[in-house]
Design an enzyme around this catalytic site. Structure first.
Site, PDB file in Angstrom:
ATOM      1  CG  ASP A 422      -1.758   1.203   1.374  1.00  0.00           C
ATOM      2  OD1 ASP A 422      -2.312   1.642   0.359  1.00  0.00           O
ATOM      3  OD2 ASP A 422      -1.874   1.736   2.493  1.00  0.00           O
ATOM      4  CE  LYS A 423       0.076   7.378  -2.539  1.00  0.00           C
ATOM      5  NZ  LYS A 423       0.223   8.375  -1.463  1.00  0.00           N
ATOM      6  CB  THR A 424      -2.036   6.367   1.973  1.00  0.00           C
ATOM      7  OG1 THR A 424      -2.119   6.976   0.691  1.00  0.00           O
ATOM      8  CG2 THR A 424      -2.339   7.374   3.056  1.00  0.00           C
ATOM      9  NE  ARG A 623      -3.340  11.906   1.441  1.00  0.00           N
ATOM     10  CZ  ARG A 623      -3.838  10.674   1.472  1.00  0.00           C
ATOM     11  NH1 ARG A 623      -3.247   9.721   0.782  1.00  0.00           N
ATOM     12  NH2 ARG A 623      -4.905  10.386   2.176  1.00  0.00           N
ATOM     13  CB  THR A 703      -1.850   3.810  -4.089  1.00  0.00           C
ATOM     14  OG1 THR A 703      -2.369   4.957  -3.425  1.00  0.00           O
ATOM     15  CG2 THR A 703      -1.529   4.190  -5.527  1.00  0.00           C
ATOM     16  CG  ASP A 705      -3.203   8.693  -3.231  1.00  0.00           C
ATOM     17  OD1 ASP A 705      -4.318   8.912  -2.749  1.00  0.00           O
ATOM     18  OD2 ASP A 705      -2.143   8.809  -2.595  1.00  0.00           O
ATOM     19  NE  ARG A 799      -8.036   8.480 -10.166  1.00  0.00           N
ATOM     20  CZ  ARG A 799      -8.566   9.426  -9.394  1.00  0.00           C
ATOM     21  NH1 ARG A 799      -9.392   9.089  -8.431  1.00  0.00           N
ATOM     22  NH2 ARG A 799      -8.263  10.689  -9.573  1.00  0.00           N
ATOM     23  CE  LYS A 805      -4.982  -0.961  -1.998  1.00  0.00           C
ATOM     24  NZ  LYS A 805      -4.615  -0.337  -0.714  1.00  0.00           N
TER      25      LYS A 805
END
Length: 1121
Positions: A422-424, A623, A703, A705, A799, A805
């Site tokens: 994951d990124k965030t 963001r 992610t 985002d 997105r 995922k």
């Protein structure tokens, strides 16, 4: 987080939160009347039980669970066969002891764990709660939690937990608000607001008798709740939602008391329904071990068949002599000459062959080592201890140590080939900082530390905020201009459109009021803090209004309606009654959802400029959120209010109805601007990713985002490099997605054809968005996606939804044998974590759902490097060696028994004492292999981190493969020949008894296998010395004790044979001759065919620890035969 704004847990709960229910499915709860509530359907009591066993069920259930291991069934069958008189080889007690020991050790461990659970359950169930008792004059009386029932009215005090899930009826706050902390439920420490309805708040409790709550049936979704409340005498239904229920496991904070009616109790509470373990995972090494176990079973069958067949041949050859043979005579000589002369119960040669086969199975049973399973558990426990205690895995910022939540896959950490991250909150800190804003088409990015105007009362956010001086001047002094009014409205939107709870706390300066903003989303906290820094300070929130200090003047704003953020709409909206009697709708959300509801004809230049600013913000990794406003007429508001009330009272289709109501009002918005929030990278992330890639591990980032933000972060963390060729698949239709995928495959094939070798190969990066993944998975084009992805060095998915995922992880798992690892920190990462072979949770800002679902948990992404490259490497190397050593150790002993059988008429009698046979793998040789597998280190931490390529040994399975298994089996055959035949030939013409010879064989095997282990130890410690040499001494003591018991065969044998010089000479000869092949093979392999690990080990020996400037050796990355 712009595109998945709000806490990411909302996304993971979408599968359940909108489950629609009809009235027939509703649970009916009579407020304050538990008897009537439970009259028709007896709901679950409030007593909870997490323990697995009771005193009556422990033995049968525990044994049933243990015998799920087929090896235990095998040893049980062996023990049962040995009880039959025709097949008895060992004493009945001795044959049962190994299995009984293993079962007993496991049962004691399980019993202790369950006793602790029972103790915890008793403490929980005996806690006291204040329950309203109509019979006691409507007073609250102390009641044990286990006696609380659905329908009871309960009072909870400050800092207390509710005994069950309850709908709020009243609170100490006049507006009906209550603050709860869900730390024990989901790990989030921020306070959340819950509300009692005004209708129940103003009604005395005794007058609520007859009120009925109709709610959904129990489910796991802790973020969703649908119900209605009907007061007696009133025909209308009062809607209840997630903000009106307090769950068991929460703590009441900053509220003196709260009163509620229990709707779910005991095992039906949401906390208990979520109290489920993670999916059981088996290590790759243990799976491969089954293959070798089958080979050993085949060897066992061959040995037993050989003995049985040869015994049949011997019986056929000597069948005329059987009447006189001591053990085979058929005639009953006591009845010779009598009329009823009969033979003994002789079964014939065929039956004797079958009996001999089964007896051989019993004698050779330890070919499959029963002690290996317990040894593996002990080793994993020891490895977990050292991982937990490793200071390099300790996160000081969160005061959290490494957690090993699944002991059965430690060695998988040494074989990972693909990391899904994951990124965030995983690569980034998830601590948001407001950086810039686009207001009315103007970009404001000149930020500096905030400096409050002197002489004015200052409200200071707890988290420091940097502000733009130009914007500050515009807000404070330009209110009369259109630009100043737009700026004020922008920050007013940030201060109102949220669910933040402001808490006034004491600060260092008594003149300044410090506000701690508590909320479910770090983004909201950053935006509200930014609004406060610019003079729009949210200072109070209740169920119906908020108070904002606007440039020094407190103003009350009525909250007339709220549509919370959800992952479908990707935005939230609030309807505010302003002090000037106007009604405004503020909306904020992701640009992808906001520009569809913005009226672009109002200010097209502003829209165009804002889109440009959004792109630039995303390009530097910020963001983004878009903010809009619309003034509502009274008729529009009343129309919305009627539709909202109708939708919120419906049990059937409530979720869809509310979304429809929100979509109808959220339109024709006027664009106010956009915000840019920075989520900084965690410390050491770029270096960690670089190390992982050097180790041959592919890193995928998944992610929510937008693409620009994800790409920018990719460059920042060195996931993407400038020399990479990017393949971008970002399609809005199935046809364009198909074309993009075909073009990507063509590009991959073209670049492959141009690359002549690995050194000149062009690195590839695949960047794909969630929409394209939907089209790919819907049209069964996963195979083409896999073909592209596997050819790329980096994959970046933007997105993506939580289930996507998991789908991406499954794409790789199903089509390759690569070991996968998923790492994340939020609830939206749970499905990915559970899908991967190894799941790691980050103890971050988004709760503990990821940690609770993970196999391992830690505080920072950078810890992945020492975890995999150091502990993962050690764990894999140690466990691989231990398994192969156990196979070799037991096979050597079995082959010694086999050679003896060939020289005793295939009668399956044994010279080695039956107790020594039983104790061989349990006591004589078990401790050294466990200690070595926990403590030995083939390479130092410094070397493993300096040369990440060494991690490839685990990926290539160099330490455990079929070739090594065959090698150790050949070695065991040689050593068994040496152990048996050297003493046999030496004593062939002597009068030595079999017991003395058996003692020599026992000691020879034990000493030989321990010397073999000692020769392979890399790093000696005093503990290693103690267990290896102590094991030999312990064996000697046991043999002496056994031969000192008059009732056992071989009494005093060891004393007789030890007194001769030949005994000691033979012992030395066996050790020397037995170890020659192993020593020679080891020397040849390390000097003429060394692998990377052996090269690095020699470098460690030859280099001083201070010599850090030597040129690095190029490590091999090719698969070895």
């Amino acid at each position: 987080m712009a595109e998945d704004h709000g806490s990411s847990r909302h996304m993971s709960s979408m599968s359940m939160s909108h489950k629609e229910l009809g009235d027939d499915d509703a649970r009916v709860v009579h407020v304050g009347d538990a008897e009537r509530t439970n009259e028709r359907l007896q709901f679950a009591g409030n007593a909870v039980r997490t323990a697995k066993y009771s005193p009556l069920t422990f033995l049968p259930r525990n044994l049933f669970e243990q015998f799920h291991r087929l090896a235990y069934v095998y040893f049980l069958v062996i023990a049962v066969l040995n009880q039959l008189p025709q097949l008895a080889v060992f004493g009945r007690g001795a044959s049962v002891m190994p299995l009984a020991f293993v079962l007993a050790v496991t049962a004691v461990k399980d019993a202790y764990e369950d006793w602790r659970r029972h103790r915890s359950d008793r403490a929980e169930n005996n806690r006291l709660a204040a329950v309203l008792s109509p019979g006691a004059g409507a007073q609250f009386v102390p009641t044990e939690w286990k006696h609380v029932r659905v329908g009871d009215v309960v009072r909870v005090g400050a800092n207390e937990s509710p005994p069950a899930d309850m709908v709020l009826l009243a609170t100490s706050d006049t507006t009906g608000v209550a603050y709860v902390q869900t730390l024990n439920l989901d790990g989030e420490s921020n306070l959340k607001t819950r509300y009692a309805k005004q209708e129940t708040l103003t009604t005395p409790l005794e007058h609520l008798a007859g009120a009925v709550v109709r709610c959904e049936r129990p489910n796991r979704n802790i973020y969703g709740f649908q119900a209605n409340l009907e007061l007696q005498g009133e025909g209308r239904r009062i809607p209840l939602g997630p903000s009106n229920i307090v769950l068991r496991g929460c703590d009441l904070k900053n509220t003196s008391w709260a009163v509620g009616v229990v709707v779910y109790a005991g095992r039906e509470t949401k906390a208990m329904l979520n109290n489920a373990g993670t999916p059981t995972k088996r290590s790759r090494l243990e799976t491969h071990m089954n293959r070798e176990t089958l080979f050993l079973s085949g060897i066992l069958i061959v040995l037993c068949s050989a003995v049985a067949t040869l015994s049949g041949v011997w019986l056929r050859t000597h069948q005329t002599d059987l009447e006189l043979a001591q053990f085979f005579h058929k005639k009953d000589y006591l009845k010779v000459g009598k009329e009823d002369n009969e033979n003994y119960n002789y079964y014939g040669i065929a039956a004797q062959i079958v009996f001999n086969f089964l007896m051989a199975v019993i004698v050779f049973q330890i070919m499959i080592p029963i002690s290996l399973y317990i040894s593996m558990e002990l080793v994993r426990l020891g490895q977990a201890y050292f991982m937990i205690r490793d200071a390099k895995l300790y996160d000081a910022s969160s005061d959290s140590r490494f957690q090993c939540r699944a002991l059965n896959i430690n060695e998988d950490l040494g074989q990972v080939k693909c990391v899904f991250s994951d990124k965030t909150g995983t690569l980034t800190q998830n601590k948001m900082e407001f950086r810039c804003a686009s207001i009315d088409g103007v970009d404001y990015s000149d930020v500096a530390p905030q400096r409050p105007v002197e002489g004015e009362p200052a409200w200071v956010p707890k988290v420091p905020v940097k502000v733009d001086r130009e914007v500050m001047e515009l807000v404070r002094n330009g209110g009369a201009t259109e630009q100043g009014m737009n700026a004020g409205e922008f920050f007013l939107a940030l201060a109102t459109c949220n669910t933040i709870v402001p808490l006034i706390i004491d600060g260092p300066d008594p003149k300044k009021k410090v506000i701690d903003y508590q909320g479910e989303s770090p983004d909201e906290q950053a935006l509200v803090s930014a609004a406060a820094a610019y003079g729009f300070v949210l200072v109070e929130r209740s169920s119906g209004h908020i108070v904002i200090d606007v440039l020094g003047q407190k103003q009350r704003f009525d909250v007339l309606g709220l549509h919370e953020f959800d992952s479908d709409r990707k935005r939230m909206s609030v309807i505010i009654g302003c002090p000037d009697k106007t009604i405004k709708l503020f909306v904020k959300g992701a640009d992808s959802s906001m520009f569809g509801i913005i009226d672009k004809t109002l200010n097209p230049d502003v829209v165009q400029a804002t889109e440009k600013h959004l792109h630039s913000y995303s390009s530097v990794g910020l963001r983004t959120l878009v903010i809009g406003v619309r003034e509502l007429s009274q008729s529009e508001f009343q129309e919305w209010q009627m539709a909202y009330e109708k939708a919120s009272t419906a049990l059937l289709g409530r979720g869809n109805l509310l979304r429809s109501v929100a979509a109808n009002i959220e339109r024709n918005m006027r664009l106010l601007g956009a915000s840019g929030v920075e989520d900084k990278l965690q410390d050491g992330v770029p270096e960690a990713i670089e190390k992982l890639r050097e180790a041959g591990i592919k890193v995928w980032v998944l992610t929510g985002d937008k693409q620009e933000t994800a790409i920018s972060i990719g460059y920042s963390c060195k996931l993407l490099t400038r020399d990479m060729t990017q393949i971008v698949i970002n399609s809005n239709s199935r046809e364009s997605c198909r074309k993009s995928l075909d073009d990507a495959i063509s590009m991959v094939n073209k670049l492959r054809s141009l690359s002549t070798d690995s050194q000149s190969r062009v690195p590839l990066a695949l960047i794909i968005d969630g929409n394209s993944l939907v089209y790919i998975f819907d049209t069964d084009r996963e195979e083409k996606l896999f073909e592209v992805a596997i050819a790329c060095d980096v994959v970046l998915c933007c997105r993506v939804a939580p289930l996507q995922k998991a789908g991406i992880v499954d794409l790789i798992k199903k089509r390759t044998s690569d070991m996968t690892l998923a790492i994340g920190d939020g609830a939206n990462d749970v499905s990915m974590i559970q899908m991967a072979d190894v799941g790691i949770g980050i103890s971050g800002q988004e709760g503990r759902q990821a940690v609770m679902a993970s196999d391992f948990a830690m505080g920072q992404f950078r810890f992945l490097v020492p975890l995999l490259l150091v502990h993962g490497h050690w764990n894999y190397q140690r466990m691989s060696y231990m398994i192969l050593y156990n196979f070799y150790r037991n096979a050597t002993f079995v082959f010694v028994l086999f050679w003896y059988v060939l020289y005793t008429g295939y009668t399956l009698s044994t010279a080695i004492n039956e107790w020594s046979s039983v104790l061989y793998s349990v006591v004589y040789t078990s401790a050294p292999t466990v200690i070595v597998a926990i403590l030995d280190k083939d390479l130092s931490r410094r070397t493993l981190l300096k040369y990440p390529q060494l991690y490839g040994a685990g990926q290539r399975e160099e330490s455990y493969n079929l070739r090594l298994f065959i090698f150790i089996m050949v070695d065991s055959v040689w050593q068994s020949v040496v152990v048996f035949f050297i003493p046999y030939l030496a004593y062939k013409n002597s009068a030595i008894d079999s017991a003395s010879l058996g003692d020599l064989w026992t000691l020879s095997v034990v000493i030989l296998v321990n010397i073999h282990l000692a020769m392979d130890v890399i790093r000696w410690t005093w503990i290693t010395h103690a267990v290896i040499w102590g094991s030999i001494v312990a064996t000697w003591i046991c043999v002496i004790i056994i031969d000192s018991i008059p009732t056992l065969p071989g009494f005093w044998a060891i004393y007789e044979v030890m007194g001769t010089a030949l005994f000691w000479a033979l012992l030395l000869a066996v050790i020397v001759v037995g170890m020659i092949p192993h020593f020679a093979a080891k020397a040849i392999r390390e000097h003429f065919m060394p692998n990377d690990i052996q090269i690095a080990r020699e470098m460690e020996k030859s280099q001083d620890s201070r010599d850090a400037n030597q040129p690095e050796v190029q490590m091999s990355t090719s698969t070895r035969a």
